[in-house]
Structure formats: structure tokens, C-alpha cells
Design an enzyme around this catalytic site. Structure first.
Site, PDB file in Angstrom:
ATOM      1  CG  HIS A  31     -10.231  -1.021  -5.238  1.00  0.00           C
ATOM      2  ND1 HIS A  31     -10.574  -1.154  -3.931  1.00  0.00           N
ATOM      3  CD2 HIS A  31     -10.979  -1.213  -6.016  1.00  0.00           C
ATOM      4  CE1 HIS A  31     -11.907  -1.505  -3.846  1.00  0.00           C
ATOM      5  NE2 HIS A  31     -11.998  -1.575  -5.028  1.00  0.00           N
ATOM      6  CE1 TYR A  67      -3.890  -2.108   0.113  1.00  0.00           C
ATOM      7  CE2 TYR A  67      -2.899  -3.211   1.974  1.00  0.00           C
ATOM      8  CZ  TYR A  67      -3.737  -3.236   0.934  1.00  0.00           C
ATOM      9  OH  TYR A  67      -4.723  -4.383   0.811  1.00  0.00           O
TER      10      TYR A  67
HETATM   11  O1  CA2 Z   1      -6.310  -1.449  -2.821  1.00  0.00           O
HETATM   12  C1  CA2 Z   1      -7.187  -0.896  -2.033  1.00  0.00           C
HETATM   13  O2  CA2 Z   1      -7.500   0.069  -1.950  1.00  0.00           O
HETATM   14  C2  CA2 Z   1      -8.179  -1.948  -1.158  1.00  0.00           C
HETATM   15  O3  CA2 Z   1      -9.633  -1.518  -1.075  1.00  0.00           O
HETATM   16  C3  CA2 Z   1      -7.568  -1.925   0.130  1.00  0.00           C
HETATM   17  C4  CA2 Z   1      -8.054  -2.941   0.975  1.00  0.00           C
HETATM   18  C5  CA2 Z   1      -8.267  -4.221   0.290  1.00  0.00           C
HETATM   19  O4  CA2 Z   1      -9.118  -5.332   1.258  1.00  0.00           O
HETATM   20  C6  CA2 Z   1      -9.064  -4.173  -1.096  1.00  0.00           C
HETATM   21  O5  CA2 Z   1      -8.984  -5.440  -1.500  1.00  0.00           O
HETATM   22  C7  CA2 Z   1      -8.486  -3.328  -1.886  1.00  0.00           C
HETATM   23  C8  CA2 Z   1      -7.600  -3.065   2.260  1.00  0.00           C
HETATM   24  C9  CA2 Z   1      -7.231  -1.902   3.041  1.00  0.00           C
HETATM   25  C10 CA2 Z   1      -6.438  -2.123   4.346  1.00  0.00           C
HETATM   26  O6  CA2 Z   1      -5.336  -1.184   4.327  1.00  0.00           O
HETATM   27  C11 CA2 Z   1      -4.261  -1.362   5.122  1.00  0.00           C
HETATM   28  C12 CA2 Z   1      -3.350  -0.457   4.928  1.00  0.00           C
HETATM   29  C13 CA2 Z   1      -2.161  -0.407   5.646  1.00  0.00           C
HETATM   30  C14 CA2 Z   1      -1.915  -1.560   6.391  1.00  0.00           C
HETATM   31  C15 CA2 Z   1      -2.919  -2.642   6.106  1.00  0.00           C
HETATM   32  C16 CA2 Z   1      -3.866  -2.548   5.658  1.00  0.00           C
END
Ligand code: CA2
Length: 145
Positions: A99, A22
Site C-alpha cells: 500500500h 496519495y
Molecule cells: O494506500 C494504498 O495503496 C491503498 O491501497 C489505496 C486504496 C485504498 O482504498 C486502500 O485502503 C489503501 C485507494 C486507491 C485509490 O487511489 C486513488 C488515487 C488518486 C485519487 C483517488 C484514489
């Protein structure tokens, strides 16, 4: 025009965990980028995050009459939430799904979006720039205004 940016669960952790997936940009950094982009076109934005499905539903319901477009990163709820889908469909405020990551290059369960059929379109895979691109998409959805 006013755009409501909604962010789902765990996006408050951006920049602090899993930087390989991310990135190192925080949600506050992204909000600042979006504000800069929106200001260039005289667009007002509201930027919110919640870990609670029901709170996101309430915000979608309350958007009617206050915002022209919703930009939604529903995070994990993208792949599971019938209630978010129902709220988007019921309220009728044009919604853009976004996303950070390219969900189609990841696990198979991320290839399914329950909200995509009720959204106007989807932007995925451009990191923080998915949010910046969403401002342009919102202008298009709002008829260029
Ligand atoms: O790619 C994206 O923006 C998502 O929406 C992010 C979600 C994931 O479940 C989707 O499939 C795609 C996860 C968000 C969690 O974000 C985090 C950030 C830092 C550390 C852990 C999780």
C-alpha cells in the site's frame, strides 16, 4: 526472476486526485521507478492496473508458471475481496501485499485486510517507495535470487 505487479481500482488516478493522501506521483512514474530498481538486479517485471475484480483474479491465476512473485496493491479490494484472497491461496504464487498509505493510520475499515493471511508479507505507508521496497521483498521471498 519475474515479478508481476498488480494494481487495483482507482490507482490509475494517482497523481491527478487527492494528492494530500496519495501524492503527486503517477502510476506511470511508479512503474518507471520499479523498472529501474528491478533492472539493477536483472529482474523482469510486468506492471498492470485494473478497475475490475475479475480481471485481477484472472491475472493472478495466469501468473502460475510465468512469474515467481506477485506484488499486489489491491486498493479498496484489500478490505472486501474474498475472491482475490481465494485466488491468491489457490494459485500459490507467493504474493506480497503493498500500500502507498499507512492503512493503519487511516479509517478503521482500512485496518482489515482480507488478503493479508494468504500473502507472504505486507509493505505499507512509504508512498511510491512501497513499490521499490517490494522489489527487495520479492528477492527475499524468492530465496535471494
Ligand atoms: O494506500 C494504498 O495503496 C491503498 O491501497 C489505496 C486504496 C485504498 O482504498 C486502500 O485502503 C489503501 C485507494 C486507491 C485509490 O487511489 C486513488 C488515487 C488518486 C485519487 C483517488 C484514489
Amino acid at each position: 526472476m519475474k515479478i508481476l505487479f498488480l494494481n487495483g481500482p482507482n490507482l490509475n488516478l494517482l497523481g491527478q486526485r487527492e494528492p494530500d493522501i496519495y501524492g503527486r506521483t503517477t502510476l506511470a512514474d511508479i512503474e518507471a521507478m520499479v523498472r529501474d530498481q528491478a533492472a539493477k538486479s536483472g529482474i523482469g517485471i510486468e506492471f498492470r492496473q485494473s478497475n475490475l475484480e475479475g480481471e485481477l483474479v484472472t491475472w493472478i491465476q495466469e501468473a502460475k508458471g510465468k512469474f515467481e512473485v506477485i506484488v499486489l496493491n489491491a486498493a479498496g479490494y484489500t478490505h472486501t475481496s474474498v475472491v482475490l484472497r481465494d485466488a491468491i491461496a489457490a494459485v500459490g504464487v507467493p504474493t506480497i501485499e503493498i500500500h502507498l498509505s499507512n492503512v493503519y493510520a487511516r479509517e478503521e475499515f482500512r485496518h482489515v485486510s482480507l488478503i493479508a493471511p494468504v500473502c507472504r508479507g505486507q509493505i505499507a505507508g512509504f508512498g511510491a517507495n512501497s513499490y521499490v521496497l517490494a522489489v527487495e521483498a520479492a528477492i527475499i521471498v524468492n530465496g535471494g535470487k
